[in-house]
Write a protein that holds these residues in place. Structure first.
Motif, PDB file in Angstrom:
ATOM      1  N   PRO A 184       0.837  -1.078  -0.247  1.00  0.00           N
ATOM      2  CA  PRO A 184       0.026   0.187   0.010  1.00  0.00           C
ATOM      3  C   PRO A 184       0.717   1.338  -0.132  1.00  0.00           C
ATOM      4  O   PRO A 184       1.780   1.294   0.715  1.00  0.00           O
ATOM      5  N   ALA A 185       0.805   1.939  -0.881  1.00  0.00           N
ATOM      6  CA  ALA A 185       1.392   3.186  -0.976  1.00  0.00           C
ATOM      7  C   ALA A 185       1.110   4.277   0.083  1.00  0.00           C
ATOM      8  O   ALA A 185      -0.078   4.291   0.583  1.00  0.00           O
ATOM      9  N   ALA A 186       2.297   4.865   0.557  1.00  0.00           N
ATOM     10  CA  ALA A 186       1.897   5.957   1.430  1.00  0.00           C
ATOM     11  C   ALA A 186       1.322   7.218   0.688  1.00  0.00           C
ATOM     12  O   ALA A 186       1.098   7.274  -0.624  1.00  0.00           O
ATOM     13  N   ASP A 187       1.171   8.285   1.182  1.00  0.00           N
ATOM     14  CA  ASP A 187       0.492   9.448   0.713  1.00  0.00           C
ATOM     15  C   ASP A 187       1.530  10.207  -0.116  1.00  0.00           C
ATOM     16  O   ASP A 187       1.971  11.358   0.401  1.00  0.00           O
ATOM     17  N   VAL A 188       1.880   9.542  -1.355  1.00  0.00           N
ATOM     18  CA  VAL A 188       2.962  10.155  -2.099  1.00  0.00           C
ATOM     19  C   VAL A 188       2.354  10.178  -3.756  1.00  0.00           C
ATOM     20  O   VAL A 188       1.572   9.271  -4.090  1.00  0.00           O
ATOM     21  N   SER A 189       2.447  11.276  -4.244  1.00  0.00           N
ATOM     22  CA  SER A 189       1.868  11.666  -5.702  1.00  0.00           C
ATOM     23  C   SER A 189       2.634  10.921  -6.401  1.00  0.00           C
ATOM     24  O   SER A 189       3.934  10.841  -6.144  1.00  0.00           O
ATOM     25  N   PRO A 190       2.221  10.775  -7.908  1.00  0.00           N
ATOM     26  CA  PRO A 190       3.221  10.379  -8.906  1.00  0.00           C
ATOM     27  C   PRO A 190       4.058  11.195  -9.048  1.00  0.00           C
ATOM     28  O   PRO A 190       5.365  10.733  -9.643  1.00  0.00           O
ATOM     29  N   GLU A 191       3.960  12.584  -9.185  1.00  0.00           N
ATOM     30  CA  GLU A 191       5.060  13.386  -9.300  1.00  0.00           C
ATOM     31  C   GLU A 191       6.089  13.445  -8.304  1.00  0.00           C
ATOM     32  O   GLU A 191       7.224  13.400  -8.665  1.00  0.00           O
TER      33      GLU A 191
END
Length: 142
Positions: free
Chosen positions: A85-92
């Motif tokens: 599960p990805a942390a709160d990281v945007s693709p950018e």
């Protein structure tokens, strides 16, 4: 056939007695104790330096192999990371992180390459110096 066997057997008995006696005399003769030539302090320091450099190079080579293995499997590493599960990281932000990481690895590779070149040249010079020194020793011994 029977007589030859008896003669061989008789010869073995007398030969064995002689060999046994000679073997005891050989056991009493001890070989000379081996001696080690004295090592000059400067020569010993050079040898220690060469051994240290060799260990450093071997360690660095191991690190490079590990790094290359990691690079080969980078897609799998990212794939495994994507499954978590990805942390709160945007693709950018993730893309920026990858670019920064690639730049850092490139910089490290350039530094490692330069360092390897310097160490290789130093070892080469030390090796040539050692050969020249040994040759001078042999000539002086004559």
């Amino acid at each position: 056939p029977g007589e030859g066997f008896a003669q061989d057997r008789a010869g073995d008995e007398t030969g064995g007695a002689r060999k046994g006696g000679a073997g005891k005399a050989d056991l009493l003769d001890k070989p000379d104790t081996p001696r080690v030539d004295e090592v000059q302090p400067d020569e010993e320091a050079k040898e220690c330096a060469v051994l240290l450099l060799q260990r450093l190079i071997r360690g660095r080579a191991t690190q490079n192999r590990m790094f290359e293995g990691k690079e080969k499997r980078l897609d799998l590493i990212f794939e495994l990371g994507a499954q978590e599960p990805a942390a709160d990281v945007s693709p950018e932000e993730e893309e920026q992180f990858r670019r920064d990481d690639a730049e850092a690895r490139t910089g490290e590779a350039l530094l490692d390459s330069a360092q390897g070149q310097v160490v290789a040249e130093t070892l080469d010079a030390l090796s040539k110096e050692l050969r020249r020194f040994e040759e001078e020793r042999r000539i002086a011994a004559m």
